[in-house]
Each structure stands twice: as structure tokens, then as C-alpha cells.
Design a protein around this motif. Sequence first.
Motif, PDB file in Angstrom:
ATOM      1  N   ASP A  79     -11.917   1.117   2.205  1.00 25.68           N
ATOM      2  CA  ASP A  79     -10.917   1.331   3.248  1.00 25.68           C
ATOM      3  C   ASP A  79     -11.626   1.572   4.581  1.00 25.68           C
ATOM      4  N   GLU A 110      -8.120   2.462  -3.128  1.00 29.07           N
ATOM      5  CA  GLU A 110      -8.841   2.370  -1.860  1.00 29.07           C
ATOM      6  C   GLU A 110      -9.653   3.632  -1.617  1.00 29.07           C
ATOM      7  N   GLU A 151      -6.515  -4.772   8.582  1.00 24.63           N
ATOM      8  CA  GLU A 151      -5.519  -3.699   8.731  1.00 24.63           C
ATOM      9  C   GLU A 151      -5.019  -3.647  10.163  1.00 24.63           C
ATOM     10  N   GLU A 181       0.861  -1.188   0.000  1.00 20.13           N
ATOM     11  CA  GLU A 181       0.000   0.000   0.000  1.00 20.13           C
ATOM     12  C   GLU A 181       0.894   1.234   0.000  1.00 20.13           C
ATOM     13  N   ASN A 232      -4.416   5.053  -2.052  1.00 21.06           N
ATOM     14  CA  ASN A 232      -5.588   5.669  -1.414  1.00 21.06           C
ATOM     15  C   ASN A 232      -6.137   6.818  -2.260  1.00 21.06           C
ATOM     16  N   LYS A 282     -11.402  -3.702   3.400  1.00 20.12           N
ATOM     17  CA  LYS A 282     -10.261  -3.598   4.308  1.00 20.12           C
ATOM     18  C   LYS A 282     -10.801  -3.379   5.717  1.00 20.12           C
TER      19      LYS A 282
HETATM   20 CA    CA Z   1      -5.683   2.680   2.836  1.00 24.34          CA
END
Ligand code: CA
Length: 763
Positions: free
Chosen positions: A651, A621, A708, A528, A589, A672
Motif C-alpha cells: 500500500d 494491503e 490510487e 477496498e 488493510n 498500489k
Molecule cells: Ca489501502
Amino acid sequence: MLRSVTRTTVLQLLHTNVSDLVPRGRRLADPVWRQRHRSMVVLIVAHAVGFAVYGAMTNAGAPAIAFQAGPPAAAAALAVAPWLRRSWRSFAAVLGLLSSSALLLQATNGRTDSHFHFFVMIAIIALYQQWSTFGLAFGFVLLHHAVIGVLAPDVVFDTPAAQQRPLLWTAVHGGYILAACAASMVAWRLIEKERERAERVLDSTAEGVYEVDTDGRITFANSAVGRILGCDEERLLGRDHHDALSHDAGEPGAEDRSVCMACAVTTKISGRSAKSTFRRHDGAAFPVECTGHPVVEKGRQIGSVMTFRDRTTQAMLTRQALYDDLTGLANRSLLLEHLEHALARIDRNRTALAILFCDLDEFKPVNDTFGHAAGDELLMVVSGRLQEAVRAHDTVARFGGDEFVALCTDLASERDALTIAERFLEALREPIVVSGQQVQISASVGLTVTTNPSSAPELLLGEADAAMYRAKEKGRNRVEVFDEELRARATKRLQLEDELRTAIAQGELRVHYQPKVSLISGALAGVEALVRWQHPELGLVRPAEFLAVAEESGLIVPLGQYVLEESCRQLARWRTRGGVWERCTLSVNLSCQQLAHTDLVETVRAALHATGVPGERLCLEVSEQVLMDDAPLTIDTLRSLKRLGVTLAVDDFGTGFSSLSYLTNAPIDVLKVDRSLVSTLHQAKESWSVVAAALGLSRCLGLSAVAEGVEQTDQADALRDLGCEHAQGYHFAAPQSAAALEALLDTETGCLAAISGLKIEHG
Ligand code: CA
Ligand code: C2E
Ligand code: CA
């Protein structure tokens, strides 16, 4: 072959040129026809009188005088007969004019000079601009010459040659008449063309344009008149414009309101009225702005040209531009306008003014639980109560959503403003009933007061907004006043924005990468990309310190673009190393501002294209909060992104507090599971159930799941037992630079291997 081609071209040319000269023969408007016809009748009567006088002077005797003056007089009588249709009255006039020519010819024993009279009459008849009158005229001359020429040649022709062969000379004269008709037609066509052009111009305007004579009767109207009034504009011709258009025709005082309609017609003065009311064909009244301009010829007014504009849409647009659709309160523009006026008055009145920024607490859950209609209902009740809490001359505006802003003027001190703000909180204390349920709502109010006339309106709004945010921070349902502390905060924020702008321009941004590992095989599954700011003095700064400012200032768009392009370039470099790197995905992101930006899809396409990274290796995301807004535009953008082959992840899943409906609408591939759920996994049975439910949900929806913030071995174990495929977290590796990550994965002791019972595959 060549000859036939030339012939066709010549014929085509001839056809286009000739057909261009043929009049389209549009019927004259009644008033115009009436005017021209009247002149013809006068001319015929003049002939009849002339013949009678001439007969009397030459002692011709009553029968001869009657024979001479009778036909034109009879024709004139028919031409004015009200029971005859317009075309028959035109025919009567044609016969009257040409019989005058024939009688003149007879009276002069066929003198060649007298034949000219026919030509003059043909030219006059052309004024009817009508094919049938031309046909009748030509037929009359031909028949007259042929019949009389054969029966009594010396009445028509004075030369012996013509008298001997009357039919031949009839044909010759007929030819001349035909030519005269043709010439008149060409002239008619040319006038017609000019008129068409003028009408084209007039019809292209959105304004109604019409002409009236001195009696106020309409002699011309453009197509906008018909369009606006909803009728055929031709039907208005000849009618009194006041009767035909004005809504309040005949009502007392109407003349004043549509003053321009009257004054331009009778006086030589142009007039303008912005407050007239016209009437559509169906009787509906509508507001117009109209002007009248007198048409003056040789010092005499012969009519007026009137123009008018439908103000309905303008009035509606003004309303839409200045007021909130739902509550009818002022909107931001109108509040700013009032604020500017109020600031200008401060000096004169020596008073203070206050801006109260009022944001409802917990409005979103009401909207989500009871639906948008109930949310709207609540906003209307709130707007009513806020308005009751201020004085009549204060302005309450809605800035969209659940934000209300009040402008209170003529205040003696800050104390007055605080009293009003307290009244706001008090006004909302009583529960509101929506959809049959009682809802308790509160608000956070930010307040700023000024006595400085040169304060910038936008800045004042910003101050009240900042104070409102502090009210939220301090626990909501309270009032906060903008003060020095907030001023310092605002200055710092502006400074940070400036620095960040420079940082982006000077390349101080870095991208760090946090690995995502497979909980089943232990292999590196992806990375990421997380932004960092290499600050010259502060060192490496985390996004928490600057992303909010980047979002508010719009700098998130260039920032996000940099992260996307740089991380795609890095992935392309890694892919050349082969092995596990080739199967590695990259997660980037996206902020809500980026999603709203029109260029996003193109930016992503270009980044993939430039680096050669396949779409399916890129995962974008989007935070759960953004998706929950369920804006159609967001969903459209997400679908366009999917068409590039990229995958999409939700996310921070599990931080939103209500609706999950977005999961079925948005084209999502990955959930996520947020750190807040993972972190308490091993502490409480409830957390375990929540994570299990989230993973179950993702399986049911056919999505893959990533946990996460995994920091501990037992968290990783628990997640694996629950069937979670992938995880990220300090337990495996913290976000780090590309070089550090490479080094980590190249060593056997890399912390990715820390996961119990897993062997990490290396590239
Ligand atoms: Ca993220
Ligand atoms: P996120 O997307 O949820 O990223 C994960 C965040 O959790 C990262 O914080 C990461 O350093 C941190 N994290 C990872 N593992 C652990 C762990 O085991 N324990 C704890 N306590 N934290 C962990 P970071 O890098 O500070 O980023 C914060 C947020 O900023 C990100 O949250 C993301 O929403 C946002 N962000 C970062 N980079 C970008 C970017 O380039 N564009 C946009 N729009 N947002 C970004
Ligand atoms: Ca996250």
C-alpha cells in the motif's frame, strides 16, 4: 499352551522381582570405604589380641598362641598396608575376619555355637558392598569346612553324624552361608535403592550440594557439583573442599570471603556467603552464592553439608535485564527503577526532577544508507555524548531504536532542565564519522519537570514523549516542554481511546467500500474495505481521526478483525449475485500491529472459512513503511498468509524514501501506487517519469499495479497509456456503504462510467 503361557509369566515375574533385589554393586566412595574398612581392621586386631590373651590365660605356649593370633594379625597388617590396592586390602580384611571364625571353631573343637561366628562375620563383610568380597567369604567357608572337615572332622563338627559325613554337612553349612549372603545382598540392595532415590533428588537440583567431614574433606558430591565445575564429581571425594573449589584458597582474606566454607565446618553455625568465588576445573573463576549447614549428631558436629549456586548466568541476566546491549546504557526497566527512587527522594531534598525524551531526527536514512553496523556505531557515539552532557548522578537510558531518555534529579528549577536539554542538542551538533563518512545528526527533545513525589513514572514518560512529538512537529532539532496545551491534548487522546473502545464494543464501526476498476475493460475488478466510525454525535468519522489512537492503544487489532470479518461476509453476499460480483476481489488493510499479532493468520483463515470466500479473492494491503522495516517476523507472517491463497499488496507505494530491497524479500503480488504520485501526474513531467518507473518496476517483478487516488479523467488516461491495469479514486467512485455501491453499479449512470472511452460492465 495355557500352561506354557503361565510358566512364562511366572518366570518373567520371578525374573523382575529377583533382578530388582540384586544390588547394582556401585563402588563405595573412598572415604566411606575407608571408614568401614578401618572398623573391620579394629575388629580383626581385637580378635588377634583376644586369641593371644586367651592363649596366655590357658598357658597354651608360644607356638600355639602364635598359631592362634598370627593369621588375624597378619591379615590386619596386610589390610593396612599402604602399598596394597583397595580391593586387596578388603580381601585381607575378609580373610582376617573369617580366619578368626575358623580359629574360634578350632579352639572350641567344632562347637555348633561357634559356627554362629561365621554368620556374624558374613554380616559384617556385607558392609563392603562388593560382590568379590562376598564371593571370597563364601569360598573361604566352603573350602575351610570341606578341607578341614575331611582331614580333621572333629575340628569343624562336634556331632558324630556330621563327623561321619563332613562333605554333606559342609554343603549344608555352605547353603546357610549362601542364604546369609543373599539376605545381606537384599539388605544391601534396599539401602542402595534408598541411596539412589536420595541421589536422584540431589542430582535433580541445579545447585551444587556436597558434604564434608570435620577436616573439610569432601565425602559426597552431587552431579551438579561436577557439572558446574566441569569435572567428574567422584574425583573430588576425599579432597579438601577449600583447595578443590575455592578460587582464592590460600590468598589473604580468602577466609572472610568464603566465610561459610570455614564456619560451617568447624563451628556448629550455618553460614551463607553471596560473594564467594569458586574455581572451575580449567582454572576459570566464577561467582557463587554458597551456604554451609553443620551436620550434628548427639551434640557433636560430624561434618557439614554445603550448597552453592553458580551466579554467572544470574549476573549476566541481571545485566541483560537492566542494560541496553548495544550502548551499555540503562534500559527502560532500570530508568523506571531510578525514577521511582528519585520520586521518593523529592520530598526530602525539596528539588525537582526532569525527564528528557530525546529522539534522533532522520536516523533511519543513516541506517538504510550506511547499513546497520554504521547505525549501531552512530548510536554508540550519540550515547557517549549524551552521557557526557548530564551530571554523574543522572541516568541516561536507551529505550530501543534511536530513543534516549534521561532522568535528571536535584534540579532547582525548569531552567536547569532546559539547560541540560540544550546541551543535548549542542552535543550532537558536531558531525559524527561513521563508515568513513561525516554524518550530521540532530535530535528532538521533549521535557517534563515535576516536584510532585506522587507523580506516576509511566505518566511522566508519556508527558516527555508527547513534548518530544511536538518538537518533531515544530520542525525537529529543538526542545519542547510539556505544558497545559499538551496536557489537554493527552486528555483528549485518552478520552478518544475510551470512546473508541466503547464504539467497537457497541458496534458503531462501519465498513465502506471503494471500487477498483480495470483501466482496460472498465469492469469492476474489486473493492477496498475502509473503516468508518458512525459516531452518535459527530456522524460518520474518517479513519484519519481515530486510527492513530487505535494503533497506539492496540485497539487496531479488534478493529481490524471486525473489518476483515464484516467485509468477507459482505463479499460472500455479493458473490451470490453472480456476474461481475463473482470476479470481484476484496482488499483489506492490515496495520503493523495486526501483522505482529500472533492470531492474525488464524483470524484470516477463520474469516475465509466462515464466509466461504476463496483465498484468491482476498487481497491484504500492507503499507510500504511496514515492509521496509524488513523484520523477519513480518516476512514469516506474510508467507503464512500467502499459504492461505490470499494475495498481498504494498500500500502507498512510493511514499517510502529509500530502500526497495524489501520488494525482493516480501512475498508481494500487487503494488498500489500512492495518491501523492498519481495526483501530480499531469502537472509535471517528473511525476510522469516516476509513475512510469514504478509501473515498470512492478512489471519487471511480475507484480500487478493499482493506481490510487485517481481524481481526473486525464490522470486515468495517462495511467492507461502507461499500461497500468487497475485504478481507484473519486474519479470512479468514493468509498461508500455496501448498499450505495450496489445501487451505483445497478444504474447505467454510475460514476464508474465516467472514465473516458470505457464502458463499464455491470453484474
Ligand atoms: Ca489501502
Ligand atoms: P488507504 O489504504 O491508502 O486508502 C485510501 C484512502 O484514500 C481512503 O481514505 C480513501 O477514502 C482515500 N481516497 C480514495 N480515493 C481518493 C481520491 O481520489 N482522492 C483522495 N484525496 N482520496 C481518496 P480513508 O478511507 O480515509 O482511509 C485512510 C487510510 O486509513 C487508508 O489509506 C488506510 O491506510 C487506513 N484504513 C482505512 N480503513 C482501515 C482498516 O480497516 N484497517 C486499517 N488498518 N487501516 C485502514
Ligand atoms: Ca493507499
